[in-house]
Design a protein around this motif. Structure first.
Motif, short mmCIF file in Angstrom:
data_model
loop_
_atom_site.label_atom_id
_atom_site.label_comp_id
_atom_site.label_asym_id
_atom_site.label_seq_id
_atom_site.Cartn_x
_atom_site.Cartn_y
_atom_site.Cartn_z
N ILE A 99 0.84 -1.20 0.00
CA ILE A 99 0.00 0.00 0.00
C ILE A 99 0.87 1.25 0.00
CG2 ILE A 99 -1.60 1.33 1.44
CD1 ILE A 99 -2.79 -1.47 2.24
N ALA A 100 1.94 1.24 0.79
CA ALA A 100 2.84 2.40 0.81
C ALA A 100 3.50 2.61 -0.54
CB ALA A 100 3.90 2.21 1.90
N ARG A 101 3.95 1.53 -1.17
CA ARG A 101 4.55 1.65 -2.50
C ARG A 101 3.54 2.19 -3.51
NH1 ARG A 101 6.91 -3.73 -1.69
NH2 ARG A 101 5.33 -4.48 -3.16
N GLY B 297 -2.97 19.71 10.26
CA GLY B 297 -3.25 18.52 9.47
C GLY B 297 -4.58 17.92 9.87
N LEU B 298 -5.21 17.23 8.94
CA LEU B 298 -6.51 16.61 9.20
C LEU B 298 -6.50 15.16 8.74
CD1 LEU B 298 -9.16 19.25 8.01
CD2 LEU B 298 -8.29 18.88 10.33
N GLY B 299 -7.24 14.33 9.46
CA GLY B 299 -7.52 12.98 9.02
C GLY B 299 -8.83 12.95 8.25
N GLY B 300 -9.09 11.85 7.64
CA GLY B 300 -10.33 11.66 6.91
C GLY B 300 -10.44 10.21 6.50
N GLN B 301 -11.58 9.82 6.01
CA GLN B 301 -11.79 8.44 5.64
C GLN B 301 -12.72 8.38 4.44
OE1 GLN B 301 -13.38 6.09 8.79
NE2 GLN B 301 -13.52 4.24 7.56
N VAL B 302 -12.34 7.58 3.43
CA VAL B 302 -13.13 7.53 2.21
C VAL B 302 -13.21 6.10 1.68
CG1 VAL B 302 -12.55 9.90 1.56
CG2 VAL B 302 -11.15 8.01 0.70
N PHE B 303 -14.28 5.85 0.96
CA PHE B 303 -14.39 4.65 0.13
C PHE B 303 -15.11 5.07 -1.14
CE2 PHE B 303 -16.13 0.78 -1.62
CZ PHE B 303 -15.08 -0.11 -1.47
N ASP C 299 -22.76 2.06 -5.85
CA ASP C 299 -21.88 0.89 -5.82
C ASP C 299 -20.94 0.96 -4.62
OD1 ASP C 299 -23.05 -0.07 -8.12
OD2 ASP C 299 -21.45 0.62 -9.46
N ALA C 300 -20.44 2.15 -4.34
CA ALA C 300 -19.55 2.32 -3.19
C ALA C 300 -20.28 2.02 -1.89
CB ALA C 300 -18.99 3.74 -3.17
N ILE C 301 -21.49 2.52 -1.75
CA ILE C 301 -22.27 2.30 -0.54
C ILE C 301 -22.57 0.81 -0.34
CG2 ILE C 301 -24.52 2.72 0.54
CD1 ILE C 301 -24.46 5.50 -0.85
N ASP C 302 -23.00 0.16 -1.40
CA ASP C 302 -23.35 -1.26 -1.30
C ASP C 302 -22.12 -2.11 -0.96
OD1 ASP C 302 -25.94 -0.59 -1.94
OD2 ASP C 302 -25.74 -1.13 -4.08
N GLU C 303 -20.97 -1.78 -1.54
CA GLU C 303 -19.77 -2.57 -1.32
C GLU C 303 -19.18 -2.33 0.07
OE1 GLU C 303 -15.35 -3.34 -3.33
OE2 GLU C 303 -16.85 -2.10 -4.37
N PHE C 304 -19.23 -1.09 0.54
CA PHE C 304 -18.57 -0.75 1.80
C PHE C 304 -19.42 -1.09 3.02
CE2 PHE C 304 -17.09 2.36 5.08
CZ PHE C 304 -15.80 1.87 5.22
N ARG C 305 -20.73 -1.17 2.86
CA ARG C 305 -21.62 -1.34 4.02
C ARG C 305 -21.23 -2.51 4.92
NH1 ARG C 305 -26.24 1.00 5.14
NH2 ARG C 305 -26.59 1.65 2.98
N PRO C 306 -20.99 -3.72 4.40
CA PRO C 306 -20.64 -4.81 5.33
C PRO C 306 -19.34 -4.57 6.08
CG PRO C 306 -20.38 -5.50 3.04
CD PRO C 306 -21.11 -4.20 3.01
N TYR C 307 -18.40 -3.85 5.46
CA TYR C 307 -17.15 -3.54 6.15
C TYR C 307 -17.40 -2.52 7.25
CZ TYR C 307 -15.03 -6.00 2.25
OH TYR C 307 -14.69 -6.97 1.35
N PRO D 72 -9.95 -6.08 1.38
CA PRO D 72 -8.86 -6.83 0.76
C PRO D 72 -7.87 -5.90 0.06
CG PRO D 72 -10.89 -7.11 -0.48
CD PRO D 72 -11.26 -6.37 0.76
N LEU D 73 -6.64 -6.37 -0.07
CA LEU D 73 -5.58 -5.54 -0.66
C LEU D 73 -5.95 -5.07 -2.06
CD1 LEU D 73 -2.73 -4.33 -0.66
CD2 LEU D 73 -1.87 -6.57 -1.38
N LYS D 74 -6.51 -5.94 -2.88
CA LYS D 74 -6.88 -5.55 -4.24
C LYS D 74 -7.81 -4.35 -4.22
CE LYS D 74 -9.09 -7.40 -8.44
NZ LYS D 74 -10.24 -6.47 -8.47
N THR D 75 -8.78 -4.35 -3.32
CA THR D 75 -9.72 -3.23 -3.23
C THR D 75 -9.02 -1.96 -2.79
OG1 THR D 75 -11.53 -4.75 -2.70
CG2 THR D 75 -11.83 -2.43 -2.11
N VAL D 76 -8.13 -2.06 -1.81
CA VAL D 76 -7.40 -0.88 -1.34
C VAL D 76 -6.56 -0.28 -2.46
CG1 VAL D 76 -5.70 -0.03 0.30
CG2 VAL D 76 -7.39 -1.73 1.03
#
Length: 407
Positions: A61-63, A262-268, A275-283, A340-344
């Motif tokens: 992920i860092a790379r 600086g600020l944090g934040g979170q996105v999907f 599609d984003a809502i449906d996929e992220f909801r179980p997580y 999963p890594l692929k999604t990230v």
């Protein structure tokens, strides 16, 4: 003196620091990601990654963050399951060897339970290994059982923070340190080895979700303040940041607008918001931190969490400036809750290709000239050299005036 110019270049920039080159984002804001390093089952498959898989995924992920043009990668520090980043500088040093440009930071280094001497040593080594691509974000930590594991008491968290940070600053800035405090053994004639790269300590951010005393400490020293507002409404973050800005000016470091925020934040994200809502909801529903609480819709309405299209992420992120003012660093949480890594990695493609370029452009619009850019090793080194040159010029002028009077 240890110098980033030994090889003629700095890994922080790919350029000679003396030439005044800065990494992308230094003209205004830095954009990046942070991880908490949780090992969480994927709720859609039931599979839990091994600790080895989670650590290697963090490196990937860092790379990827560097590949898509981000400026910063930051890791948290945790000493309890289900987390793996118990040794942040080890992880960051490994990443430094596989990257060239991205700044490597912590999203929490526990100033309360870590020995300040060890923090100073570890980050000095990391500076040298990364060519200056290093800063540090200090925090108290909010996991009560961790404190006694390291011989401390959570009830002393604030006094520990103040005392430990006072010592840490001195270790990085003074050649020989004599020190005595309440929470660790005294030091007599101690010299840090290695010294900070170019004798310039890593830039320090003080991070907090809810503690005004941390904002006060950052303001007192003129350091950066990072409000990780992933759990709180805008009104709370606005109050903390405004306190920091006022106290930054009170202590004589500049105007409130010149404070380093600086600020944090979170996105999907997905191209289509539903599609984003449906996929992220179980997580979201099963996340170890906020799962089984407010609904996804309630959380996105009341906090900075954005689940939707890239345009929706851009719109919400641009609104941050409306309640904290112009600021220097924006980090997003992208890889938690069993994703999963692929999604990230797909998320990082969207962030780097569709979101951050727009944010860079839009945040630059109307940004006052006196609002400082995000600090880097190169900019801190230039500032120190300028101060030294000014001091030498003043000394020469005084000598000349003295000679004139003598004649």
């Amino acid at each position: 003196m240890a110098s980033s110019e030994t090889t003629g270049t700095s890994a922080a920039t790919g350029q000679d620091p003396a030439a005044g080159q800065d990494p992308p984002g230094a003209s205004g804001m830095q954009f990046g990601i942070f991880t908490v390093g949780d090992v969480t089952p994927d709720p859609t498959t039931g599979r839990t990654p091994t600790e080895a898989e989670r650590i290697q995924a963090t490196v990937a992920i860092a790379r990827k963050a560097e590949e898509v043009g981000l400026d910063v990668f930051a890791t948290g520090e945790h000493h309890n399951p289900p987390f793996v980043p118990s040794s942040p500088t080890t992880l960051l040093a490994y990443i430094a060897a596989q990257t060239e440009r991205i700044i490597l930071s912590t999203s929490t280094t526990l100033i309360t339970t870590n020995d300040p001497v060890k923090i100073a040593e570890d980050f000095s080594v990391l500076q040298h290994l990364s060519g200056g691509r290093t800063d540090v974000m200090l925090g108290r930590g909010n996991t009560g059982p961790v404190y006694p594991w390291f011989g401390q008491d959570i009830r002393a968290a604030l006094p520990l923070t103040v005392e430990h940070y006072d010592l840490l600053r001195r270790l990085w800035r003074e050649e020989t340190v004599d020190w005595e405090g309440k929470f660790r053994s005294a030091l007599q004639g101690f010299t840090l080895a290695p010294r900070p790269l170019d004798d310039v300590p890593p830039f320090v951010w003080h991070a907090s979700i809810r503690t005004p005393e941390v904002a006060e400490l950052a303001a007192y020293y003129g350091d950066g303040f990072f409000a990780n507002h992933i759990f709180w409404p805008a009104s709370h973050t606005k109050q903390l940041v405004n306190l920091y800005r006022r106290r930054f000016a009170h202590y004589g470091h500049g105007t409130p607008e010149q404070a380093i925020v600086g600020l944090g934040g979170q996105v999907f994200m997905r191209p289509k918001s539903q599609d984003a809502i449906d996929e992220f909801r179980p997580y979201f529903d099963n996340a170890p931190v906020y799962g089984h609480g407010p609904s996804l819709e309630e959380f996105t309405e009341q906090t900075p969490l954005t689940v939707g299209s890239p345009d929706q992420v851009i719109e919400k992120a641009l609104n941050f400036r409306n309640y904290v003012g112009d600021y220097q660093r924006q980090l997003f949480l992208m890889d938690h809750a069993g994703l999963p890594l692929k999604t990230v990695l797909e998320q990082l493609d969207l962030l780097g290709e569709e979101v951050v370029p727009v944010l860079r452009k839009e945040f630059a619009v109307g940004r006052p000239a006196d609002v400082p850019a995000a600090p880097t090793h190169a900019s801190l080194l230039r500032a120190r050299r300028a101060e030294e040159a000014e001091g030498e010029s003043g000394a020469t002028k005084s000598d000349d005036e003295g000679n004139t009077e003598a004649r």
